[in-house]
Design an enzyme around this catalytic site. Structure first.
Site, short mmCIF file in Angstrom:
data_model
loop_
_atom_site.label_atom_id
_atom_site.label_comp_id
_atom_site.label_asym_id
_atom_site.label_seq_id
_atom_site.Cartn_x
_atom_site.Cartn_y
_atom_site.Cartn_z
N GLU A 160 0.77 -1.20 -0.02
CA GLU A 160 0.06 0.00 0.16
C GLU A 160 0.60 1.28 0.08
OE1 GLU A 160 -3.02 -0.30 3.11
OE2 GLU A 160 -3.37 -2.35 2.40
N ASN A 202 2.14 -5.14 -3.00
CA ASN A 202 0.69 -5.37 -2.66
C ASN A 202 -0.07 -4.25 -2.85
OD1 ASN A 202 -1.40 -7.58 -2.37
ND2 ASN A 202 -0.92 -6.78 -0.13
N HIS A 238 -10.50 -6.19 -2.00
CA HIS A 238 -11.48 -5.96 -0.99
C HIS A 238 -12.68 -5.22 -1.47
CE1 HIS A 238 -8.94 -7.18 2.13
NE2 HIS A 238 -7.92 -6.09 2.09
N GLU A 265 -6.01 -10.63 -1.04
CA GLU A 265 -7.05 -10.55 0.14
C GLU A 265 -8.40 -10.38 -0.15
OE1 GLU A 265 -5.53 -7.19 2.36
OE2 GLU A 265 -3.40 -7.50 2.04
N ASP A 267 -12.25 -10.25 -0.42
CA ASP A 267 -13.40 -10.37 0.24
C ASP A 267 -14.57 -9.57 -0.41
OD1 ASP A 267 -12.42 -7.94 1.29
OD2 ASP A 267 -12.07 -8.82 3.35
O1 G3I Z 1 -4.05 -7.71 19.25
C1 G3I Z 1 -4.50 -6.27 19.69
C2 G3I Z 1 -4.89 -6.49 21.05
O2 G3I Z 1 -4.19 -7.09 21.89
C3 G3I Z 1 -5.52 -5.17 21.39
O3 G3I Z 1 -6.12 -5.07 22.75
C4 G3I Z 1 -6.58 -4.63 20.41
C5 G3I Z 1 -6.98 -3.18 20.71
O4 G3I Z 1 -7.31 -2.51 19.46
O5 G3I Z 1 -6.04 -4.75 19.10
C6 G3I Z 1 -5.31 -5.82 18.75
O6 G3I Z 1 -4.91 -5.69 17.43
C7 G3I Z 1 -5.78 -5.41 16.40
C8 G3I Z 1 -5.28 -6.46 15.35
O7 G3I Z 1 -5.84 -6.13 14.25
C9 G3I Z 1 -5.44 -7.94 15.89
O8 G3I Z 1 -6.77 -8.18 15.97
C10 G3I Z 1 -5.34 -3.97 15.84
O9 G3I Z 1 -5.82 -3.08 16.90
C11 G3I Z 1 -6.02 -3.92 14.46
O10 G3I Z 1 -5.77 -2.48 14.02
C12 G3I Z 1 -5.58 -4.89 13.47
O11 G3I Z 1 -6.28 -4.82 12.47
C13 G3I Z 1 -5.77 -5.45 11.19
C14 G3I Z 1 -5.58 -4.45 10.23
O12 G3I Z 1 -5.01 -5.12 9.00
C15 G3I Z 1 -4.62 -3.44 10.88
O13 G3I Z 1 -4.16 -2.27 9.99
C16 G3I Z 1 -6.67 -6.48 10.90
O14 G3I Z 1 -7.07 -7.56 11.71
C17 G3I Z 1 -6.35 -7.06 9.54
O15 G3I Z 1 -7.37 -7.84 8.93
C18 G3I Z 1 -6.12 -5.78 8.36
O16 G3I Z 1 -5.36 -6.46 7.33
C19 G3I Z 1 -5.38 -5.40 6.24
C20 G3I Z 1 -3.88 -5.99 5.53
O17 G3I Z 1 -2.98 -6.38 6.27
C21 G3I Z 1 -3.61 -5.11 4.37
N1 G3I Z 1 -4.83 -4.67 3.38
C22 G3I Z 1 -5.96 -4.33 4.28
C23 G3I Z 1 -6.30 -5.37 5.23
C24 G3I Z 1 -7.67 -4.95 5.98
O18 G3I Z 1 -7.54 -3.80 6.51
#
Ligand code: G3I
Length: 459
Positions: A160, A202, A238, A265, A267
């Site tokens: 990105e 990507n 997406h 990715e 969906d």
């Molecule tokens: O693990 C912590 C937890 O300890 C904490 O309490 C909680 C509080 O916010 O956060 C948890 O981490 C989160 C993590 O996902 C695991 O669940 C993060 O806040 C959250 O921001 C994170 O989101 C991920 C996101 O990328 C980050 O930007 C999503 O799961 C994940 O699906 C998403 O994936 C991205 C790809 O990497 C790139 N392309 C877009 C895609 C969707 O956004």
């Protein structure tokens, strides 16, 4: 033009060219061909993958679907920068290692996601800029790709980096502000660290021919013309309630640049069109011979980052949705990746000289050559050591660095000194070389190493 042959069903298919060296994976078709996503994709020389949250691997219902339907995985979060280097220079691979083990135990390949991304930077990196950040990010790429060396099919080296909207240009970030060459510096460092992994760029909102995808297209074309090591482009996909009519044409124009393409990715917003869009994306991939696989961003609807969009192929109870059937049908109906038969003789005798002749084939001792990836304030040096006719039981390569240059990090060799004359000795696994055999090591430094030449001594 070489003859091409289409893979047949019910055979074990080693997909040459489509899978990375060192990670060549036997895609074994089975009695399940035609009835699961993984078997149907494998039968066509492709993978079908899912993003995995490793915490869910202990949930039986989740893992049952994952193992039955998918032959590729990517960590949804655990290989990102904040997860793997939470404090500068202190690396943590627990989640990533767990996913790799699961993949290896279940016949799955692994996509690595993502070495550099402006989001999910650890706090310490968010506060950095300039050459300090450039050094830190190259070190991150080097360390993480080295840790997983030989285990990753394809790395999202950079994620990105392009802006949304009509500019077709780069997105602003602290990474971008280290200089426009940060992406190519990252790709070169990744190649040195894991030469067997496919290296991908990507991004999202690239699901058709538009300003953003064209900006990326121009970058890939430029990289290919200048020899920057890029092997693949990931289209996140997406998707909402419609699909660009030129989705396939867009994949094809990238493939025509000489890179693989992957849907990384996938969906899709729920609704009447969901199954149709899933089917159309799968058909598009199948119709592009360099589209090597599809990954959905999660397993069941309730695993998805998109929450109430119900965007995946399985509902929250693990039932197959209409979208699943659309994908399976498209996999089964699509053509296999054409492959060059390994045994056919070339039609025309080769006239070109070998593309990568040894730099200095020594008769005794050893020879070394260096290739530099430099930016303002730093560099990565990749060094090739070639044994002479007697082979080596050990080697030592010396450089005299210009004043102001300093070695900060070395891999696949042991450094003595860091400024002035610096010597690099083999480590225990790469000292013994047969006649003409080549090994590689590398080092990173601050300052400029422009013009350095190595000397090699064998023992
Ligand atoms: O693990 C912590 C937890 O300890 C904490 O309490 C909680 C509080 O916010 O956060 C948890 O981490 C989160 C993590 O996902 C695991 O669940 C993060 O806040 C959250 O921001 C994170 O989101 C991920 C996101 O990328 C980050 O930007 C999503 O799961 C994940 O699906 C998403 O994936 C991205 C790809 O990497 C790139 N392309 C877009 C895609 C969707 O956004």
């Amino acid at each position: 033009m070489k003859h091409r042959r289409v893979l047949r069903a019910a055979v074990t298919v080693a997909v040459t060219g489509a899978l990375a060296a060192g990670m060549t994976m036997a895609l074994t078709t089975s009695a399940n061909a035609g009835t699961t996503l993984r078997a149907s994709a494998a039968e066509k020389g492709r993978y079908f993958g899912a993003a995995v949250a490793t915490g869910k691997l202990s949930t039986g219902a989740y893992t049952t679907i994952l193992n039955r339907e998918f032959n590729s995985v990517v960590a949804e979060n655990e290989m990102k920068w904040d997860a793997t280097e939470p404090q500068q220079g202190r690396f943590s691979y627990t989640g990533g290692d767990r996913l790799v083990s699961h993949a290896q135990a279940n016949g799955m390949s692994v996509r690595g996601h993502a070495l550099l991304w402006y989001q999910q930077e650890p706090g310490w990196a968010q506060n950095m800029s300039g050459s300090a950040l450039r050094s830190a990010m190259i070190n991150h790429v080097t360390q993480v790709a080295t840790h997983f060396r030989g285990k990753i099919y394809a790395w999202d080296v950079v994620n990105e980096a392009f802006a949304d909207g009509g500019s077709g240009g780069r997105r602003d970030s602290n990474l971008q502000r280290t200089g426009n060459d940060w992406i190519e510096a990252a790709f070169r460092a990744a190649r040195v660290a894991d030469p067997g992994a496919k290296l991908c760029y990507n991004d999202y909102n690239t699901d058709g021919i538009n300003a953003k995808s064209t900006g990326i297209y121009n970058m890939v074309r430029d990289f290919k013309s200048r020899g920057v090591p890029i092997d693949c482009v990931g289209f996140q996909s997406h998707l909402g309630t419609s699909l660009a009519s030129d989705y396939q044409a867009n994949l094809q124009r990238f493939a025509d640049l000489g890179v693989d393409v992957q849907i990384t990715e996938l969906d899709v917003m729920t609704g009447g069109n969901q199954a149709n869009i899933y089917g159309a994306v799968t058909r598009a991939c199948m119709n592009v011979s360099r589209c090597t696989g599809i990954t959905t961003w999660g397993v069941r609807d309730c695993d998805s980052w998109r929450g109430s969009d119900n965007a995946l192929l399985f509902d929250c109870n693990g039932n197959k949705k209409a979208a699943y059937t659309a994908v399976l049908n498209a996999l089964n109906a699509g053509p296999a990746i054409p492959t060059d038969p390994p045994t056919d003789p070339p039609t025309d005798p080769p006239t070109d000289p070998p593309t990568d002749p040894p730099t200095d084939p020594p008769t005794v001792g050893c020879a070394a050559s260096v290739s530099l990836n430099s930016w303002t304030g730093g560099f990565v040096a990749s060094v090739k050591v070639t044994a002479g006719s007697a082979g080596t039981s050990g080697w030592n390569v010396g450089f005299t660095l210009p004043s102001g240059a300093s070695v900060t990090n070395t891999w696949s060799a042991t450094a003595s000194g860091s400024t002035g004359t610096v010597r690099f000795a083999n480590v225990n696994y790469n000292g013994r070389l047969g006649a003409g055999q080549v090994t590689e090591f590398g080092f990173q430094g601050t300052g400029s190493a422009s013009g350095v030449t190595p000397t090699c001594t064998a023992s």
